[in-house]
Write an enzyme that holds these catalytic residues in place. Structure first.
Site, mmCIF file in Angstrom:
data_model
loop_
_atom_site.group_PDB
_atom_site.id
_atom_site.type_symbol
_atom_site.label_atom_id
_atom_site.label_comp_id
_atom_site.label_asym_id
_atom_site.label_seq_id
_atom_site.Cartn_x
_atom_site.Cartn_y
_atom_site.Cartn_z
ATOM 1 N N GLY A 111 4.297 -17.589 -0.295
ATOM 2 C CA GLY A 111 3.869 -18.725 -1.093
ATOM 3 C C GLY A 111 4.290 -20.114 -0.680
ATOM 4 N N GLU A 128 7.298 -12.714 2.274
ATOM 5 C CA GLU A 128 5.950 -12.375 2.747
ATOM 6 C C GLU A 128 5.075 -13.601 2.947
ATOM 7 O OE1 GLU A 128 5.247 -8.269 0.222
ATOM 8 O OE2 GLU A 128 4.625 -10.176 -0.635
ATOM 9 N N PRO A 129 5.388 -14.440 3.904
ATOM 10 C CA PRO A 129 4.560 -15.641 4.089
ATOM 11 C C PRO A 129 3.208 -15.314 4.715
ATOM 12 C CG PRO A 129 6.185 -15.464 5.840
ATOM 13 C CD PRO A 129 6.489 -14.346 4.872
ATOM 14 N N ARG A 157 0.053 -18.047 4.361
ATOM 15 C CA ARG A 157 -0.439 -19.388 4.660
ATOM 16 C C ARG A 157 0.472 -20.160 5.617
ATOM 17 N NH1 ARG A 157 -3.604 -22.023 0.945
ATOM 18 N NH2 ARG A 157 -2.778 -20.586 -0.597
ATOM 19 N N ARG A 203 -13.316 -22.526 0.750
ATOM 20 C CA ARG A 203 -12.186 -22.892 -0.105
ATOM 21 C C ARG A 203 -12.431 -24.126 -0.965
ATOM 22 N NH1 ARG A 203 -7.631 -24.090 1.481
ATOM 23 N NH2 ARG A 203 -6.435 -23.105 -0.177
ATOM 24 N N TYR A 227 -11.995 -23.408 -4.913
ATOM 25 C CA TYR A 227 -11.001 -24.094 -5.720
ATOM 26 C C TYR A 227 -10.717 -25.528 -5.294
ATOM 27 C CZ TYR A 227 -8.667 -20.145 -3.147
ATOM 28 O OH TYR A 227 -8.327 -19.117 -2.300
ATOM 29 N N CYS A 232 -27.815 -22.778 1.205
ATOM 30 C CA CYS A 232 -28.686 -23.167 0.105
ATOM 31 C C CYS A 232 -27.908 -23.158 -1.201
ATOM 32 C CB CYS A 232 -29.875 -22.230 0.033
ATOM 33 S SG CYS A 232 -30.928 -22.430 1.454
ATOM 34 N N TYR A 276 -6.906 -18.206 5.242
ATOM 35 C CA TYR A 276 -7.946 -18.005 4.223
ATOM 36 C C TYR A 276 -9.257 -18.706 4.570
ATOM 37 C CZ TYR A 276 -3.736 -16.511 1.798
ATOM 38 O OH TYR A 276 -2.553 -15.886 1.471
HETATM 39 C C1 PLP Z 1 -1.179 -13.603 -0.839
HETATM 40 C C2 PLP Z 1 0.110 -12.934 -0.870
HETATM 41 C C3 PLP Z 1 1.150 -13.372 -0.052
HETATM 42 C C4 PLP Z 1 1.035 -14.582 0.842
HETATM 43 O O1 PLP Z 1 0.908 -15.755 0.122
HETATM 44 P P1 PLP Z 1 0.850 -17.154 0.905
HETATM 45 O O2 PLP Z 1 0.644 -18.145 -0.160
HETATM 46 O O3 PLP Z 1 -0.315 -17.067 1.842
HETATM 47 O O4 PLP Z 1 2.140 -17.316 1.623
HETATM 48 C C5 PLP Z 1 2.326 -12.646 -0.069
HETATM 49 N N1 PLP Z 1 2.474 -11.554 -0.851
HETATM 50 C C6 PLP Z 1 1.499 -11.119 -1.653
HETATM 51 C C7 PLP Z 1 1.708 -9.909 -2.472
HETATM 52 C C8 PLP Z 1 0.284 -11.788 -1.698
HETATM 53 O O5 PLP Z 1 -0.680 -11.348 -2.507
#
Ligand code: PLP
Length: 432
Positions: free
Chosen positions: A248, A290-291, A293, A330, A334, A361, A391
C-alpha cells in the site's frame, strides 16, 4: 520531474531510463508500455535492504503481482530474492512458467474455487492466504486427501480506514476481505484452523489500503495485529510465527504528490513493532510486506501518438490519442491523476489546456482531463503518460476489440520486448 528516471535530452525529447522515448515510439510503435527494469530492481532493493536493516533475516518482501503480471516480471522478482502474491491461478501459472519457485508464492483471493485450491496444492504453492471458512474447510479436506499440511495465513481485517479512496480501502470491518477481529470472527477461525489436521497456521495477514503516504496506518494495524496475536497466545497457547502487514505505500503521480521515504517508514514501523512485542512479551514474529504499486508504478510509462486535436471554441479542447481506457482504465475507474508530457516537445512551455482522450466508444474514455500541453500540439506528436507501471497493463481490456500494446523493457541502456503487441489473429483465437 516526478521520478529521477525521467529527463530531457538536447533535442528536447523526453527520456525514460536514459532512452529517447520518441525513438522508442518509432522503433516499437504506439500505443506502447515501457518498463524500466533497473527502476523495478531499485525499488525491490529499497524494500529488501530496509527490511533487512529492520529485522535481520526474519522478513519477506512479497511483490503483489496484480500490479503488473507477465513472465519477465517474475524473472526479475526471482533474481531480486522477492516472494510474490498471486490472486488467481492465472497469475500463479504465469509465475511458474517463468521459473518462479512455487514455495515463494502466496495465493490470495476472497473466493478461491475448489479448482483454484486444487491447482495450488498440485503445484505446491508455499502459502495460501485464507479468506473465509468455506475455503478453510475445503482446503483442510483437500490437504488431508493428499496427506499434507498446507501452510496458511489467515487474512484479518483490523478495522482501519486509511482515508484513501473508498474503493481501494480494504482493512475496514465491513470489507469483503478477511475475518474481522472486532466481531470475534478472527478468533473463531483461528481456533478452527488450529484444530485442523491438514492445516499449518503460520500466522496472520492484513492489508489496509493503497496509495498510503505515511506510517500511521501500518503502525495502527501492527498494534492491532500484535494485540490479537497476544490474545490468541494467552487463550490458545499458540504463538503466530508471522505477521503480514500487506502493501500500500504510495507513489507520485503528480508533481504535487509527496515523496515517500520507504526506508524511513519501514524503520519507523519496525521500531514500533519491536517496542510493542517487548511490552506484550511476544517473540518478534517474521514480518512480511506486500508492495505492488511502489515496486512498479514509477518504472512504467505509456507512449501514444496524437491522432487529432479538436477545438470547440468557448468550450474545451480535446487531444485524441491512439489508445485509451483499454490500456489505462484508471481515470475512468477512479479518476486517477497522471502527469502527461508531449515527448517530442518536452522542453516547450505547456499552457494549452485540453482533455486527453482515447478512441473507445465511451465519453468516459478519458486518460486525463485538463492537461497543460504545448500549444503546438498536433497530429503525430508522441504523448507520454508517466507512472503507468502499476495497474495499467494488468487492467487492460479488449473493449471495442482494440489490440493490447506491447510491453517493452528498458534495461542497462538496452530495450527488448517482454510482451509482444497483439495481432488481429490473437483477437479471434477463441472465437468458434
Ligand atoms: C493489492 C494488494 C497489495 C498491493 O497493494 P499496493 O497498493 O499495490 O502496494 C498487497 N496485498 C494485497 C492483499 C493486495 O490485495
Amino acid at each position: 520531474m516526478i521520478c529521477d528516471n525521467l529527463s530531457i535530452n538536447e533535442q528536447g525529447h523526453l527520456c525514460f531510463a536514459g532512452q529517447d522515448t520518441v525513438e522508442l515510439a518509432k522503433q516499437y510503435g504506439t500505443p506502447l508500455y515501457l518498463m524500466d527494469a533497473d527502476r523495478i530492481r531499485h525499488n525491490c532493493r529499497t524494500y529488501m535492504s530496509a527490511m533487512r536493516k529492520a529485522y535481520g533475516d526474519n522478513f519477506e518482501v512479497i511483490y503483489a503481482g496484480k500490479a503488473a503480471s507477465f513472465k519477465q516480471m517474475y524473472r526479475i522478482m526471482k533474481e531480486e530474492g522477492m516472494c510474490v502474491d498471486s490472486v488467481s491461478i492465472g497469475e500463479i501459472f504465469t509465475a511458474l512458467s517463468a521459473g518462479f519457485p512455487a514455495e515463494h508464492i502466496h495465493f490470495h483471493g476472497n473466493n478461491k474455487t475448489e479448482q483454484d485450491l486444487a491447482f495450488a496444492l498440485d503445484q505446491s504453492v508455499g502459502t495460501i492466504v485464507v479468506d473465509n471458512t468455506d475455503e478453510l474447510t475445503a482446503l483442510n479436506e483437500m490437504a488431508g486427501d493428499k496427506g499434507i499440511k498446507q501452510n496458511i495465513l489467515l487474512r484479518l481485517t483490523p478495522g482501519i480506514d486509511t482515508h484513501t479512496y473508498e474503493a481501494v480501502s480494504t482493512g475496514k470491518v465491513d470489507s469483503k476481505f478477511g475475518f474481522a477481529i472486532e466481531t470475534g470472527q478472527a478468533e473463531e477461525v483461528t481456533k478452527l484452523a488450529l484444530s485442523m489436521e491438514g492445516i499449518h497456521l503460520e500466522g496472520f495477514h492484513c492489508h489496509v489500503g493503497s496509495q498510503v503516504f505515511d506510517s500511521d496506518s501500518f503502525v495502527m494495524s501492527a498494534t492491532i495485529m500484535l494485540g490479537f496475536m497476544k490474545d490468541i497466545q494467552t487463550k490458545y497457547d499458540y504463538t503466530a510465527e508471522t505477521i503480514d502487514l500487506g502493501g500500500g505505500y504510495g507513489v507520485r503521480y503528480l508533481e504535487s504528490d509527496p515523496t515517500m521515504d520507504i526506508e524511513a517508514n519501514i524503520l519507523r514501523v519496525a521500531d514500533h513493532i519491536k517496542t510493542t512485542c517487548k511490552e506484550l512479551s511476544l517473540p518478534l514474529p517474521k514480518i512480511m510486506m506486500e508492495p505492488g504499486r511502489s515496486i512498479v508504478a514509477d518504472a512504467g510509462m505509456t507512449l501514444y501518438t496524437v491522432g487529432t486535436v479538436k477545438e470547440i471554441p468557448g468550450y474545451k479542447n480535446y487531444v485524441a490519442i491512439d489508445g485509451g481506457m483499454t490500456d489505462n482504465p484508471r481515470y475512468a475507474l477512479y479518476e486517477s491523476a497522471y502527469t502527461l508530457v508531449v515527448a517530442n516537445k518536452a522542453g516547450e512551455a505547456a499552457d494549452y489546456i485540453a482533455d486527453v482522450v482515447g478512441r473507445c466508444c465511451e465519453s468516459g474514455d478519458i486518460i486525463q482531463p485538463k492537461v497543460a500541453l504545448p500549444k503546438t500540439v498536433v497530429k503525430g506528436d508522441v504523448i507520454a503518460v508517466c507512472t503507468t507501471g502499476a495497474y495499467n497493463y494488468s487492467m487492460s481490456s479488449h473493449y471495442n476489440r482494440f489490440l493490447k500494446p506491447a510491453v517493452v523493457m528498458l534495461e542497462q541502456g538496452k530495450s527488448f520486448v517482454a510482451v509482444r503487441r497483439e495481432t488481429l489473429d490473437d483477437l479471434i483465437r477463441f472465437d468458434n
